[in-house]
Scaffold this motif. Sequence first.
Motif, PDB file in Angstrom:
ATOM      1  N   PRO A 116       0.780  -1.324   0.000  1.00  0.00           N
ATOM      2  CA  PRO A 116      -0.208   0.072   0.013  1.00  0.00           C
ATOM      3  C   PRO A 116       0.725   1.146  -0.087  1.00  0.00           C
ATOM      4  N   TYR A 117       2.144   1.297   0.267  1.00  0.00           N
ATOM      5  CA  TYR A 117       3.137   2.188   0.381  1.00  0.00           C
ATOM      6  C   TYR A 117       3.701   2.555  -0.980  1.00  0.00           C
ATOM      7  N   CYS A 118       4.162   1.727  -1.880  1.00  0.00           N
ATOM      8  CA  CYS A 118       4.706   1.995  -3.202  1.00  0.00           C
ATOM      9  C   CYS A 118       4.169   1.166  -4.160  1.00  0.00           C
ATOM     10  N   ALA A 119       3.004   0.219  -3.972  1.00  0.00           N
ATOM     11  CA  ALA A 119       2.362  -0.467  -5.255  1.00  0.00           C
ATOM     12  C   ALA A 119       3.278  -1.396  -5.803  1.00  0.00           C
ATOM     13  N   THR A 120       4.197  -2.113  -5.257  1.00  0.00           N
ATOM     14  CA  THR A 120       5.124  -3.102  -5.418  1.00  0.00           C
ATOM     15  C   THR A 120       4.177  -4.458  -5.346  1.00  0.00           C
ATOM     16  N   LEU A 121       4.359  -5.264  -6.401  1.00  0.00           N
ATOM     17  CA  LEU A 121       3.330  -6.551  -6.198  1.00  0.00           C
ATOM     18  C   LEU A 121       4.176  -7.279  -4.745  1.00  0.00           C
ATOM     19  N   TYR A 122       3.073  -8.035  -4.224  1.00  0.00           N
ATOM     20  CA  TYR A 122       3.388  -8.824  -2.920  1.00  0.00           C
ATOM     21  C   TYR A 122       4.352 -10.123  -3.698  1.00  0.00           C
ATOM     22  N   ASP A 123       5.328 -10.290  -2.856  1.00  0.00           N
ATOM     23  CA  ASP A 123       6.203 -11.506  -3.173  1.00  0.00           C
ATOM     24  C   ASP A 123       6.138 -12.393  -2.037  1.00  0.00           C
ATOM     25  N   PRO A 124       5.393 -13.800  -2.140  1.00  0.00           N
ATOM     26  CA  PRO A 124       5.288 -14.650  -0.898  1.00  0.00           C
ATOM     27  C   PRO A 124       6.676 -14.961  -0.188  1.00  0.00           C
ATOM     28  N   GLU A 125       7.979 -14.842  -0.942  1.00  0.00           N
ATOM     29  CA  GLU A 125       8.972 -14.984  -0.201  1.00  0.00           C
ATOM     30  C   GLU A 125       9.343 -14.009   0.911  1.00  0.00           C
ATOM     31  N   HIS A 126       8.890 -12.849   0.661  1.00  0.00           N
ATOM     32  CA  HIS A 126       8.887 -11.995   2.084  1.00  0.00           C
ATOM     33  C   HIS A 126       7.859 -11.829   2.864  1.00  0.00           C
ATOM     34  N   TYR A 127       7.219 -12.893   3.104  1.00  0.00           N
ATOM     35  CA  TYR A 127       6.125 -13.051   4.127  1.00  0.00           C
ATOM     36  C   TYR A 127       6.918 -13.404   5.324  1.00  0.00           C
ATOM     37  N   ASP A 128       6.615 -12.671   6.432  1.00  0.00           N
ATOM     38  CA  ASP A 128       7.236 -12.978   7.684  1.00  0.00           C
ATOM     39  C   ASP A 128       6.030 -13.675   8.706  1.00  0.00           C
ATOM     40  N   GLU A 129       6.528 -14.874   9.092  1.00  0.00           N
ATOM     41  CA  GLU A 129       5.417 -15.512   9.642  1.00  0.00           C
ATOM     42  C   GLU A 129       5.436 -15.313  11.161  1.00  0.00           C
ATOM     43  N   VAL A 130       6.546 -14.690  11.695  1.00  0.00           N
ATOM     44  CA  VAL A 130       6.716 -14.409  12.966  1.00  0.00           C
ATOM     45  C   VAL A 130       5.663 -13.134  13.347  1.00  0.00           C
ATOM     46  N   ASP A 131       5.759 -12.076  12.312  1.00  0.00           N
ATOM     47  CA  ASP A 131       5.011 -10.799  12.636  1.00  0.00           C
ATOM     48  C   ASP A 131       3.750 -10.932  11.914  1.00  0.00           C
ATOM     49  N   ASP A 132       3.573 -11.982  11.083  1.00  0.00           N
ATOM     50  CA  ASP A 132       2.248 -12.449  10.376  1.00  0.00           C
ATOM     51  C   ASP A 132       1.862 -11.154   9.518  1.00  0.00           C
ATOM     52  N   CYS A 133       2.847 -10.747   8.615  1.00  0.00           N
ATOM     53  CA  CYS A 133       2.768  -9.704   7.712  1.00  0.00           C
ATOM     54  C   CYS A 133       3.924  -9.698   6.640  1.00  0.00           C
ATOM     55  N   ALA A 134       3.606  -8.942   5.506  1.00  0.00           N
ATOM     56  CA  ALA A 134       4.237  -9.077   4.326  1.00  0.00           C
ATOM     57  C   ALA A 134       5.344  -8.081   4.508  1.00  0.00           C
ATOM     58  N   ARG A 135       6.529  -8.145   3.920  1.00  0.00           N
ATOM     59  CA  ARG A 135       7.728  -6.988   3.967  1.00  0.00           C
ATOM     60  C   ARG A 135       7.832  -6.839   2.480  1.00  0.00           C
ATOM     61  N   CYS A 136       7.541  -5.607   2.094  1.00  0.00           N
ATOM     62  CA  CYS A 136       7.863  -4.947   0.653  1.00  0.00           C
ATOM     63  C   CYS A 136       9.089  -5.198   0.165  1.00  0.00           C
ATOM     64  N   SER A 137       9.407  -5.863  -1.066  1.00  0.00           N
ATOM     65  CA  SER A 137      10.817  -6.236  -1.360  1.00  0.00           C
ATOM     66  C   SER A 137      11.491  -4.705  -2.002  1.00  0.00           C
ATOM     67  N   ASN A 138      10.614  -3.852  -2.057  1.00  0.00           N
ATOM     68  CA  ASN A 138      11.040  -2.167  -2.651  1.00  0.00           C
ATOM     69  C   ASN A 138      11.201  -1.467  -1.476  1.00  0.00           C
ATOM     70  N   CYS A 139      10.271  -1.121  -0.886  1.00  0.00           N
ATOM     71  CA  CYS A 139      10.392  -0.120   0.292  1.00  0.00           C
ATOM     72  C   CYS A 139      10.685  -0.735   1.746  1.00  0.00           C
ATOM     73  N   GLY A 140      10.476  -1.981   1.998  1.00  0.00           N
ATOM     74  CA  GLY A 140      10.792  -2.771   3.147  1.00  0.00           C
ATOM     75  C   GLY A 140       9.803  -2.518   4.268  1.00  0.00           C
ATOM     76  N   ARG A 141       8.475  -2.002   3.950  1.00  0.00           N
ATOM     77  CA  ARG A 141       7.744  -1.777   5.154  1.00  0.00           C
ATOM     78  C   ARG A 141       6.907  -2.778   5.210  1.00  0.00           C
ATOM     79  N   ALA A 142       6.185  -3.005   6.551  1.00  0.00           N
ATOM     80  CA  ALA A 142       5.421  -4.283   6.762  1.00  0.00           C
ATOM     81  C   ALA A 142       3.841  -3.696   6.394  1.00  0.00           C
ATOM     82  N   TYR A 143       3.244  -4.635   5.806  1.00  0.00           N
ATOM     83  CA  TYR A 143       1.773  -4.592   5.574  1.00  0.00           C
ATOM     84  C   TYR A 143       0.951  -5.917   5.745  1.00  0.00           C
TER      85      TYR A 143
END
Length: 163
Positions: A18-45
Motif C-alpha cells: 500500500p506504500y509503493c504499489a509493488t506486487l506482493y512476493d510470498p518469499e518476503h512474508y514474515d510468519e513471526v510478525d504475520d505480515c508481508a515485507r515489501c521487497s522495494n520499500c521494506g515496509r510491513a503490511y
Amino acid sequence: MDNLSDDLRALFNAAICPYCATLYDPEHYDEVDDCARCSNCGRAYQVAAEHHPQQPHIPPDDPLSAAAQSDSLAQFRKEADRVSKAMMRQTAGGSYEMYARWFTEALEPTIDKLDPALRSQAIAIATELGFIDDPEVMAAGFGPGLCPISGIDENYCHCGRHP
C-alpha cells in the motif's frame, strides 16, 4: 477471452504494497510478525489469508512444531527489542559501533540458549537491530586512534580516559 479475463482478475486481486504499489512476493512474508515485507520499500503490511505462503508439512515427531517456533521467535523478538532499548539508553552519546558491540554482547547468551534450528532466524531478527554476526568484526576492535570503549576519535571522546 477467458484467459485474458482470468489474467486480469489475477492481476487486480493480487496483493500489493500500500506504500509503493509493488506486487506482493510470498518469499518476503514474515510468519513471526504475520505480515508481508515489501521487497522495494521494506515496509510491513497485512495481506489476505489466501496470499499467505503454503507452510511446509512438519512431521509429528518434530520436537519443535511450527507454533512453538513462532512463539519462540516472537519471544526472542520482544527480548531483542528490550535489550536494544536498554543498550540505546546505556550508550546514549556514544557511537553506533559501541551500541552494536554492546548489543551483540548482551544478546549472544539469549541466542545461545535458543534451539539450534531457530538461531539463524533469530540472528536475522537481531541483525535488523544492529547485531554483529561477523566474529572477525567483533574481534577487530575499533582501530588506531579510536577509543576502545566508545569507538570515537580519542581527541573527541567523552569517556575521560584519554590525555
